[in-house]
Scaffold this motif. Structure first.
Motif, PDB file in Angstrom:
ATOM      1  N   SER A   1      38.755  31.171  50.334  1.00 56.50           N
ATOM      2  CA  SER A   1      38.775  32.797  51.564  1.00 56.50           C
ATOM      3  C   SER A   1      39.868  33.274  51.199  1.00 56.50           C
ATOM      4  O   SER A   1      40.810  33.099  50.433  1.00 56.50           O
ATOM      5  N   VAL A   2      39.093  35.082  50.393  1.00 50.92           N
ATOM      6  CA  VAL A   2      40.468  35.750  49.742  1.00 50.92           C
ATOM      7  C   VAL A   2      40.182  36.928  51.453  1.00 50.92           C
ATOM      8  O   VAL A   2      39.037  37.326  51.689  1.00 50.92           O
ATOM      9  N   GLN A   3      41.172  37.625  51.053  1.00 52.00           N
ATOM     10  CA  GLN A   3      41.023  38.997  51.213  1.00 52.00           C
ATOM     11  C   GLN A   3      40.632  39.724  51.225  1.00 52.00           C
ATOM     12  O   GLN A   3      40.737  39.678  50.115  1.00 52.00           O
ATOM     13  N   GLU A   4      40.117  40.702  51.492  1.00 53.59           N
ATOM     14  CA  GLU A   4      39.176  42.119  50.910  1.00 53.59           C
ATOM     15  C   GLU A   4      40.133  42.961  50.016  1.00 53.59           C
ATOM     16  O   GLU A   4      41.686  43.050  50.539  1.00 53.59           O
ATOM     17  N   GLY A   5      39.789  43.036  48.835  1.00 59.51           N
ATOM     18  CA  GLY A   5      40.721  43.362  47.820  1.00 59.51           C
ATOM     19  C   GLY A   5      42.047  43.045  47.125  1.00 59.51           C
ATOM     20  O   GLY A   5      41.854  43.341  45.827  1.00 59.51           O
ATOM     21  N   ASP A   6      41.851  41.507  47.557  1.00 63.33           N
ATOM     22  CA  ASP A   6      41.974  40.470  46.226  1.00 63.33           C
ATOM     23  C   ASP A   6      41.184  39.852  45.207  1.00 63.33           C
ATOM     24  O   ASP A   6      40.089  39.959  45.235  1.00 63.33           O
ATOM     25  N   ASN A   7      41.832  39.144  44.432  1.00 65.45           N
ATOM     26  CA  ASN A   7      41.159  39.215  43.649  1.00 65.45           C
ATOM     27  C   ASN A   7      40.711  37.579  43.928  1.00 65.45           C
ATOM     28  O   ASN A   7      41.403  36.718  44.285  1.00 65.45           O
ATOM     29  N   SER A   8      40.033  37.167  43.250  1.00 65.53           N
ATOM     30  CA  SER A   8      38.982  35.552  43.222  1.00 65.53           C
ATOM     31  C   SER A   8      38.851  34.564  42.154  1.00 65.53           C
ATOM     32  O   SER A   8      38.399  35.286  40.923  1.00 65.53           O
ATOM     33  N   ILE A   9      39.241  33.761  42.132  1.00 67.98           N
ATOM     34  CA  ILE A   9      38.517  32.586  41.302  1.00 67.98           C
ATOM     35  C   ILE A   9      38.280  31.506  42.062  1.00 67.98           C
ATOM     36  O   ILE A   9      38.852  30.571  42.802  1.00 67.98           O
ATOM     37  N   ILE A  10      37.529  31.644  41.003  1.00 67.44           N
ATOM     38  CA  ILE A  10      36.242  29.911  41.230  1.00 67.44           C
ATOM     39  C   ILE A  10      36.143  28.894  39.999  1.00 67.44           C
ATOM     40  O   ILE A  10      35.901  29.573  38.989  1.00 67.44           O
TER      41      ILE A  10
ATOM     42  N   SER B   1      35.899  28.997  34.736  1.00 68.48           N
ATOM     43  CA  SER B   1      35.851  29.610  35.720  1.00 68.48           C
ATOM     44  C   SER B   1      35.486  31.327  36.076  1.00 68.48           C
ATOM     45  O   SER B   1      34.993  31.553  34.901  1.00 68.48           O
ATOM     46  N   LEU B   2      35.496  31.603  37.094  1.00 67.31           N
ATOM     47  CA  LEU B   2      34.816  32.684  37.029  1.00 67.31           C
ATOM     48  C   LEU B   2      36.301  33.849  38.438  1.00 67.31           C
ATOM     49  O   LEU B   2      36.310  33.309  39.438  1.00 67.31           O
ATOM     50  N   GLN B   3      36.363  35.066  37.675  1.00 64.20           N
ATOM     51  CA  GLN B   3      37.227  35.461  38.271  1.00 64.20           C
ATOM     52  C   GLN B   3      36.488  36.633  38.703  1.00 64.20           C
ATOM     53  O   GLN B   3      35.826  37.336  37.721  1.00 64.20           O
ATOM     54  N   ILE B   4      36.866  37.202  40.296  1.00 65.43           N
ATOM     55  CA  ILE B   4      36.223  38.244  40.659  1.00 65.43           C
ATOM     56  C   ILE B   4      37.702  39.321  40.952  1.00 65.43           C
ATOM     57  O   ILE B   4      38.466  39.284  42.064  1.00 65.43           O
ATOM     58  N   ALA B   5      37.457  40.341  40.364  1.00 71.53           N
ATOM     59  CA  ALA B   5      38.285  41.168  41.128  1.00 71.53           C
ATOM     60  C   ALA B   5      37.755  42.329  42.080  1.00 71.53           C
ATOM     61  O   ALA B   5      36.887  42.832  42.594  1.00 71.53           O
ATOM     62  N   ALA B   6      38.818  42.727  43.255  1.00 68.76           N
ATOM     63  CA  ALA B   6      38.824  43.192  44.099  1.00 68.76           C
ATOM     64  C   ALA B   6      37.971  43.050  44.999  1.00 68.76           C
ATOM     65  O   ALA B   6      36.926  43.614  44.967  1.00 68.76           O
ATOM     66  N   THR B   7      38.104  42.427  44.797  1.00 69.64           N
ATOM     67  CA  THR B   7      36.872  41.004  45.901  1.00 69.64           C
ATOM     68  C   THR B   7      36.621  41.778  47.106  1.00 69.64           C
ATOM     69  O   THR B   7      37.071  42.209  48.425  1.00 69.64           O
ATOM     70  N   GLN B   8      35.066  42.194  47.691  1.00 68.93           N
ATOM     71  CA  GLN B   8      34.343  42.824  48.715  1.00 68.93           C
ATOM     72  C   GLN B   8      33.763  41.423  49.456  1.00 68.93           C
ATOM     73  O   GLN B   8      33.498  40.978  48.530  1.00 68.93           O
TER      74      GLN B   8
END
Lengths: 114, 113
Positions: B12-21, B74-81
């Motif tokens: 779970s991530v806040q909108e706008g944060d980066n995600s790492i899976i 790993s998959l990094q998603i920037a500025a998660t929406q």
């Protein structure tokens, strides 16, 4: 953008009945695949198809399963005598020649065997 | 989505944060690694891939990192929406061309608006 299509989206059948799942791969693709995903589990490979013959198949793809390319656009998966454990999402995928990595998936057919 | 959701790891991530899976793969001989996104009721959607001779590849808002020493992807998603909310699968492919994909279990990403 071209996409893989599948019909039907949902199929309910009685145990022991035959089902045929249909797929229309992306038009210039030459490699075709079927995968399945049992509820809550990983996507699993069933079979790949190229040049009108099976390229590879998994241990899941037993004699109850068959694939066919009946014409220039359709790719089908037949299950001859369905079992309860065949209930799953079935995904068709296709890829271009020489770029097997990028397999494009259809939306899936949800099969429920009662 | 419900077809893959029962016992998946969840991020779970806040909108706008980066995600790492993260993903651990099994076959040291695999030559391609791919990330797919699966939204509710849809098939896996290709996101990005990476060859085994690379350790990083960037796409639009996404970066894939490959560590062959520990067989980790790993998959990094920037500025998660919010539209990034989905189940993410890594997949590996053996050498040989057009070989079957072997999928990992999947991670559910939930974006909190």
């Amino acid at each position: 953008e071209p996409e893989v299509t599948q019909t039907p989206s949902h199929q309910v059948t009685q145990m022991g009945q035959e089902v045929i799942l249909r797929c229309v791969p992306i038009s210039n693709h030459l490699y075709f695949y079927w995968y399945r995903q049992i509820l809550g589990q990983k996507v699993e490979f069933l079979v790949s198809f190229y040049n009108n013959e099976i390229s590879e198949k998994s241990e899941i793809f037993d004699d109850q399963f068959s694939v066919e390319r009946p014409d220039g656009s359709n790719f089908t998966l037949k299950i001859r005598s369905t079992k309860l454990e065949d209930s799953a999402m079935y995904f068709c995928a296709s890829s271009e020649p020489g770029r097997g990595t990028t397999q494009y998936f259809g939306p899936g057919t949800r099969l429920l065997v009662l | 989505g419900e077809s893959v959701g029962l016992h998946l790891p969840t991020l779970s991530v806040q909108e706008g944060d980066n995600s790492i899976i993260n993903c651990a793969y099994s076959n040291s001989a695999s030559d391609y690694f791919i990330w797919y996104k699966q939204e509710s009721g849809k098939g896996p959607q290709f996101i990005i891939d990476i060859r085994s001779n690379m350790d990083k590849r960037q796409g639009q808002r996404v970066t894939v990192l490959l560590n062959k020493t520990v067989k980790h992807l790993s998959l990094q998603i920037a500025a998660t929406q919010p539209g990034d909310s989905a189940v993410y699968f890594c997949a590996e492919r053996s050498p040989g061309g057009n070989t079957p994909l072997v999928f990992g279990k999947g991670t559910r990403l939930s974006v909190i608006a």
